[in-house]
Design a protein around this motif. Structure first.
Motif, PDB file in Angstrom:
ATOM      1  N   UNK A   4       0.831  -1.205   0.000  1.00 58.08           N
ATOM      2  CA  UNK A   4       0.000   0.000   0.000  1.00 58.08           C
ATOM      3  C   UNK A   4       0.862   1.251   0.000  1.00 58.08           C
ATOM      4  N   UNK A   5       1.924   1.249   0.776  1.00 59.40           N
ATOM      5  CA  UNK A   5       2.787   2.424   0.828  1.00 59.40           C
ATOM      6  C   UNK A   5       3.488   2.673  -0.503  1.00 59.40           C
ATOM      7  N   UNK A   6       3.769   1.609  -1.247  1.00 58.55           N
ATOM      8  CA  UNK A   6       4.470   1.768  -2.509  1.00 58.55           C
ATOM      9  C   UNK A   6       3.543   2.161  -3.664  1.00 58.55           C
ATOM     10  N   UNK A   7       2.314   1.638  -3.677  1.00 60.10           N
ATOM     11  CA  UNK A   7       1.446   1.811  -4.837  1.00 60.10           C
ATOM     12  C   UNK A   7       0.227   2.676  -4.570  1.00 60.10           C
ATOM     13  N   UNK A   8      -0.046   3.033  -3.347  1.00 58.62           N
ATOM     14  CA  UNK A   8      -1.197   3.879  -3.028  1.00 58.62           C
ATOM     15  C   UNK A   8      -0.731   5.042  -2.153  1.00 58.62           C
ATOM     16  N   UNK A   9       0.165   5.837  -2.713  1.00 57.19           N
ATOM     17  CA  UNK A   9       0.773   6.920  -1.951  1.00 57.19           C
ATOM     18  C   UNK A   9      -0.204   8.041  -1.634  1.00 57.19           C
ATOM     19  N   UNK A  10      -1.312   8.110  -2.344  1.00 56.88           N
ATOM     20  CA  UNK A  10      -2.279   9.165  -2.060  1.00 56.88           C
ATOM     21  C   UNK A  10      -3.057   8.898  -0.780  1.00 56.88           C
TER      22      UNK A  10
END
Length: 571
Positions: A4-10
């Motif tokens: 999540x931290x890598x691909x959903x930074x928003x």
């Protein structure tokens, strides 16, 4: 979480730890994992922390210590100062416990101390180690390493060594050395330090020196002007240039035993004395021996070279994959390792040959005669059995010294006795049994091994002068108290020594008992019988008369005189 931290930074990011009382430096690289809520604020996700750079996420507790798979860093990992202080406190605690354990055996002179010294060539420092055994009043056998400390005295003289031993034992309240027994090697310095106390020499150390003499692997003393440690070999003649594999150590000191068995020695003429000195096996050099002995010694050298090469080349794994076992290395201070080396070569001879052929090093194995290796292993097998019986750390073994010495003399007296008493060397083959007498007669002993066997027997008779305490310890063992294969004179001396020691113990106990005033025993109250007033108070005269009548009517021939105990104390 990392995904999540890598691909959903928003919606996911790492936020700082805002606590002002942070002490750990890890928070410079880590932060809390947070998620955007409905008000567009990032809210911390409990029990998770993440790295700011690689975004790797770990589980944590509500405390400040990081946690990964139930491993709390704050509660488990200690600092160097904490560990050091805890070690000192544990040492003091166990020393106080040892004082209590050793106090009662020390008062009863049931404590034996084994000091030893060695040097660290890397740090250029000597160390003193002390091993202690004791037997308490309930006959429990205890063994413990008392200390291992640096040796800070000026030199290695006998007086300074004795001073270092006294300082080490004072920590455990073992102040009076006359109440202790000592077991030491035959080093001149330790022997001089403990010459006024009850000491006995280490049997295993003497056996090791005997085998080094038997196979001409003596160690020469270092010269005073040498600054580097050099290895000197006693191999002479054509073997001198072929090997320098013998390591060095301090030479033994042939000093007498403390309490030797006294034997009636016959007078010898000057000619006989000169002949005995010239034929002393301790003075014989390898250059003057039979060429067959040279081949046997050279076989040992080649075996050591082979194992050294296999170890350095890392070929043991290849040998094991070829259905063999790893070749064992040899240590000059432990001759048990020599037989392990020979046995490993015998067991892995063919696999080792295949591996060396692939490496084009088969010449290292071709020079080794398999029959000679087997003969050397058979010759060393009794010593391995003996050392295993003697070197036991969990039970007393002084009683086994006499038995082992007599057994070695018997086994080395002839090749037939050696083979028939030697178990099978191949422990991996359970179908093999001990060699029978018929098979032993069919086997032929090589000339070189015959000379080495006879030389070993001569050295055994010369280098071992049994102490009277060896005989006494064997006699006090319930299984071996008859002292078989010992002369009448040796039995009498052992019995006399036992009576003398028992007399001292009894006198010591009586002197202690005289100082103790026991309280008077109270008479127990009992209900009187109504018939007590009518009993005869003149004594049991009728009983005595009846006993005399019975004795007079008995047959004299039926009485047998009791055998007197040879250990009975005579006053």
């Amino acid at each position: 979480m990392k995904f999540r931290l890598q691909h959903d930074k928003s919606n996911f990011k790492v936020i700082d730890n805002d606590v002002s009382t942070l002490k750990s430096k890890c928070w410079k690289s880590f932060g809390f994992t947070a998620r955007k809520n409905k008000t567009n604020d990032y809210q911390r996700i409990l029990r998770f922390v993440s790295c700011r750079q690689c975004l790797k996420t770990y589980a944590c507790t509500s405390t400040t210590g990081a946690k990964h798979e139930n491993f709390d860093v704050k509660n488990i990992v200690r600092g160097a100062d904490t560990i050091s202080n805890h070690t000192y406190s544990l040492s003091d605690e166990y020393r106080s416990k040892l004082k209590q354990i050793l106090s009662e055996p020390f008062e009863n002179e049931a404590v034996c101390v084994s000091p030893d010294m060695w040097s660290d060539r890397h740090k250029q420092m000597s160390y003193l180690g002390i091993f202690c055994t004791s037997v308490d009043v309930e006959y429990n056998y205890n063994a413990v390493d008392l200390c291992c400390r640096p040796y800070y005295e000026d030199d290695h003289s006998g007086d300074n060594i004795l001073l270092a031993i006294q300082k080490a034992l004072e920590v455990f309240d073992l102040n009076d050395l006359s109440q202790l027994h000592f077991v030491t090697d035959r080093g001149p310095n330790l022997g001089k330090a403990l010459k006024h106390y009850r000491s006995i020499y280490c049997y295993g150390h003497r056996l090791n020196n005997l085998l080094k003499r038997s196979f001409f692997q003596l160690n020469m003393k270092k010269r005073k002007n040498e600054t580097a440690v050099t290895q000197v070999s006693v191999l002479q003649s054509n073997l001198t240039n072929k090997d320098s594999d013998f390591s060095t150590s301090a030479s033994e000191d042939d000093i007498e035993s403390v309490l030797p068995i006294i034997k009636n020695k016959k007078k010898t003429t000057d000619t006989a004395a000169a002949t005995s000195v010239s034929s002393d096996p301790r003075k014989v050099q390898l250059a003057g021996m039979n060429p067959a002995v040279h081949r046997d010694i050279e076989t040992i050298i080649n075996c050591k070279k082979l194992v050294k090469y296999v170890k350095k080349a890392g070929l043991n794994k290849d040998i094991q994959q070829a259905d063999g076992i790893a070749l064992q290395q040899f240590t000059v201070v432990r001759w048990l390792s020599m037989i392990e080396l020979l046995k490993s070569i015998l067991r892995s001879y063919k696999p080792t040959k295949r591996v060396l052929t692939i490496k084009k090093q088969q010449a290292k194995l071709v020079v080794i005669d398999e029959n000679i290796v087997e003969g050397l292993a058979n010759l060393l097998k009794p010593f391995k059995t003996t050392l295993k019986l003697i070197q036991t750390g969990n039970s007393p073994s002084l009683c086994m010294v006499l038995i082992c010495t007599l057994s070695l003399r018997d086994m080395l007296s002839s090749f037939k006795n050696l083979i028939s008493s030697t178990p099978s060397l191949d422990k991996y083959n359970p179908n093999q049994t001990n060699v029978s007498d018929d098979d032993a007669e069919d086997m032929i002993e090589s000339e070189g091994l015959c000379i080495l066997r006879e030389r070993t027997l001569q050295l055994l008779n010369l280098m071992f002068e049994l102490d009277v305490r060896h005989f006494v310890a064997t006699m006090l063992h319930p299984k071996y108290r008859q002292l078989r294969d010992c002369s009448k004179e040796e039995r009498n001396q052992a019995s006399q020594y036992t009576r003398d020691q028992m007399s001292k113990i009894i006198r010591h106990d009586r002197s202690n008992d005289s100082c103790i005033i026991e309280p008077k025993t109270k008479r127990q109250k009992s209900e009187k019988s109504i018939l007590e007033a009518y009993e005869d108070t003149s004594g049991n005269e009728s009983d005595s008369f009846q006993k005399q009548d019975d004795d007079s009517g008995s047959d004299v021939d039926d009485h047998k005189s009791t055998k007197s105990d040879e250990l009975a104390i005579q006053y």
